[in-house]
Design an enzyme around this catalytic site. Structure first.
Site, mmCIF file in Angstrom:
data_model
loop_
_atom_site.group_PDB
_atom_site.id
_atom_site.type_symbol
_atom_site.label_atom_id
_atom_site.label_comp_id
_atom_site.label_asym_id
_atom_site.label_seq_id
_atom_site.Cartn_x
_atom_site.Cartn_y
_atom_site.Cartn_z
ATOM 1 N N ASP A 29 7.994 13.679 3.199
ATOM 2 C CA ASP A 29 8.795 14.667 2.469
ATOM 3 C C ASP A 29 9.942 15.059 3.410
ATOM 4 O O ASP A 29 10.091 14.465 4.487
ATOM 5 C CB ASP A 29 7.909 15.880 2.114
ATOM 6 C CG ASP A 29 8.444 16.675 0.916
ATOM 7 O OD1 ASP A 29 9.687 16.745 0.756
ATOM 8 O OD2 ASP A 29 7.628 17.222 0.159
ATOM 9 N N LYS A 33 -13.393 9.748 7.306
ATOM 10 C CA LYS A 33 -12.041 9.736 6.723
ATOM 11 C C LYS A 33 -12.101 10.268 5.302
ATOM 12 O O LYS A 33 -12.928 9.833 4.504
ATOM 13 C CB LYS A 33 -11.468 8.324 6.713
ATOM 14 C CG LYS A 33 -10.064 8.255 6.102
ATOM 15 C CD LYS A 33 -9.408 6.913 6.339
ATOM 16 C CE LYS A 33 -9.617 5.942 5.222
ATOM 17 N NZ LYS A 33 -8.862 6.251 3.989
ATOM 18 N N ASP A 52 -6.516 11.314 5.488
ATOM 19 C CA ASP A 52 -5.603 10.210 5.161
ATOM 20 C C ASP A 52 -4.697 10.642 4.013
ATOM 21 O O ASP A 52 -4.885 10.241 2.873
ATOM 22 C CB ASP A 52 -6.441 8.979 4.785
ATOM 23 C CG ASP A 52 -5.603 7.721 4.707
ATOM 24 O OD1 ASP A 52 -4.425 7.759 5.108
ATOM 25 O OD2 ASP A 52 -6.139 6.694 4.245
ATOM 26 N N LYS A 55 -1.199 10.506 4.136
ATOM 27 C CA LYS A 55 0.053 9.724 4.092
ATOM 28 C C LYS A 55 1.238 10.603 3.662
ATOM 29 O O LYS A 55 1.895 10.341 2.654
ATOM 30 C CB LYS A 55 -0.092 8.519 3.172
ATOM 31 C CG LYS A 55 -1.168 7.537 3.632
ATOM 32 C CD LYS A 55 -1.145 6.263 2.827
ATOM 33 C CE LYS A 55 -2.161 5.257 3.303
ATOM 34 N NZ LYS A 55 -3.561 5.636 2.975
ATOM 35 N N THR A 103 -0.133 -2.100 3.000
ATOM 36 C CA THR A 103 -0.555 -3.510 2.979
ATOM 37 C C THR A 103 -0.505 -4.112 1.575
ATOM 38 O O THR A 103 -0.590 -5.321 1.431
ATOM 39 C CB THR A 103 -1.980 -3.675 3.553
ATOM 40 O OG1 THR A 103 -2.798 -2.654 3.003
ATOM 41 C CG2 THR A 103 -1.981 -3.573 5.053
ATOM 42 N N ARG A 116 -16.828 0.821 2.071
ATOM 43 C CA ARG A 116 -17.877 0.279 1.204
ATOM 44 C C ARG A 116 -18.979 -0.498 1.914
ATOM 45 O O ARG A 116 -20.133 -0.418 1.467
ATOM 46 C CB ARG A 116 -17.228 -0.555 0.093
ATOM 47 C CG ARG A 116 -16.490 0.335 -0.904
ATOM 48 C CD ARG A 116 -15.482 -0.427 -1.716
ATOM 49 N NE ARG A 116 -14.357 -0.869 -0.901
ATOM 50 C CZ ARG A 116 -13.323 -1.550 -1.372
ATOM 51 N NH1 ARG A 116 -13.272 -1.872 -2.651
ATOM 52 N NH2 ARG A 116 -12.332 -1.895 -0.568
HETATM 53 O O1 C5P Z 1 -14.179 0.282 1.545
HETATM 54 P P1 C5P Z 1 -13.255 -0.222 2.614
HETATM 55 O O2 C5P Z 1 -13.959 -0.530 3.921
HETATM 56 O O3 C5P Z 1 -12.364 -1.359 2.146
HETATM 57 O O4 C5P Z 1 -12.331 1.042 2.899
HETATM 58 C C1 C5P Z 1 -11.210 0.983 3.713
HETATM 59 C C2 C5P Z 1 -10.516 2.305 3.763
HETATM 60 O O5 C5P Z 1 -9.315 2.141 4.505
HETATM 61 C C3 C5P Z 1 -10.109 2.864 2.414
HETATM 62 O O6 C5P Z 1 -10.232 4.292 2.494
HETATM 63 C C4 C5P Z 1 -8.653 2.490 2.268
HETATM 64 O O7 C5P Z 1 -7.896 3.425 1.549
HETATM 65 C C5 C5P Z 1 -8.198 2.471 3.720
HETATM 66 N N1 C5P Z 1 -7.059 1.599 3.973
HETATM 67 C C6 C5P Z 1 -7.084 0.239 3.722
HETATM 68 N N2 C5P Z 1 -6.001 -0.541 4.000
HETATM 69 C C7 C5P Z 1 -4.909 0.004 4.506
HETATM 70 C C8 C5P Z 1 -4.858 1.372 4.769
HETATM 71 C C9 C5P Z 1 -5.974 2.146 4.499
HETATM 72 O O8 C5P Z 1 -8.081 -0.288 3.258
HETATM 73 N N3 C5P Z 1 -3.886 -0.773 4.789
#
Ligand code: C5P
Length: 236
Positions: free
Chosen positions: A68, A36, A63, A65, A118, A209
């Site tokens: 427009d 992603k 991603d 999003k 979220t 992460r």
């Molecule tokens: O590092 P981590 O596992 O928290 O990354 C989650 C990924 O999912 C990030 O790229 C974040 O932008 C994305 N994301 C999220 N929550 C959402 C939508 C997308 O954590 N509601």
């Protein structure tokens, strides 16, 4: 058709630049087949990287999003479709979703809708002019996405079961907020283990992460793939 367990893991390349992204992709090697790319990397040279990953046989989730006027969304989606990427996010507004679904016709690109961010709670919605709770707006937008023919939704693992009742079996659920048992949750408020997310009905898991920050990212990715595999066979 359910993808194989390895294809259900999407690693979020939330790194500052292409050099760091290349190094992570190299380290992960064959353990990861789906990446992603979000704002940070896309605007730091990540779009050519997305095309390079596709050429290397990987799948890519952009991603972005998008939101427009329909004409602009359609133009953007048509360009993304030509890049050969697999998933693209749009905000779940009816005009935006209709334009995106029409513009991806005839390509392999799948459109994912983000219902309500979220980070928003009922007070944020009220300040934005909505007289509706987050749960109600999520359900309404999920229904609209389904009616319009959007391919999937980005949702938390805990939203997956209730949303499945709203949208039916063919809609793909892509869930971030995944943490292997014992891992730090970071800024994610609601987290689930890979097994819990699969059991809740997730089709794809987005993990950032816990993999990119691990001392051995490849071993962590393999561990999560094994957990997805076990959970999708009804295991632990
Ligand atoms: O590092 P981590 O596992 O928290 O990354 C989650 C990924 O999912 C990030 O790229 C974040 O932008 C994305 N994301 C999220 N929550 C959402 C939508 C997308 O954590 N509601």
């Amino acid at each position: 058709m359910t993808p194989n367990p390895r294809e259900r893991l999407i690693v979020a390349l939330d790194v500052a630049n292409v050099r760091e992204a290349d190094a992570m992709v190299e380290r992960l090697g064959d353990a990861v087949s789906f990446y992603k790319i979000g704002y940070q990397l896309a605007f730091g040279g990540g779009l050519p990287l997305a095309e390079a990953l596709v050429r290397a046989g990987k799948q890519v989730f952009l991603d972005m999003k998008l939101h427009d006027i329909g004409n602009s969304v359609a133009g953007g989606v048509a360009s993304v479709a030509r890049m050969g990427v697999t998933f693209l996010t749009v905000h779940a507004f009816p005009q935006t979703m209709k334009a995106a679904v029409e513009a991806r016709a005839g390509s392999a690109l799948k459109i994912l809708a983000v219902t309500v961010l979220t980070s928003y709670d009922d007070i944020d919605l009220s300040e934005s002019g909505y007289q509706m709770s987050v749960d109600d707006l999520v359900a309404r937008r999920a229904q609209q996405a389904s009616d319009i023919g959007v391919d999937g939704l980005v949702c938390s693992p805990e939203e997956a079961s209730p949303l499945r009742l709203v949208v039916g079996p063919e809609m793909l659920f892509v869930t971030p907020g995944i943490r292997p048992a014992g891992a730090a949750s970071g800024d994610q408020k609601r987290v689930a283990t890979p097994s819990q997310a699969i059991a809740a009905g997730a089709d794809y898991l987005v993990v950032g992460r816990p993999i990119t920050g691990a001392s051995d990212p490849k071993a962590m990715a393999e561990k999560i793939v094994a957990e997805i595999s076990a959970a999708s066979q009804g295991g632990p």
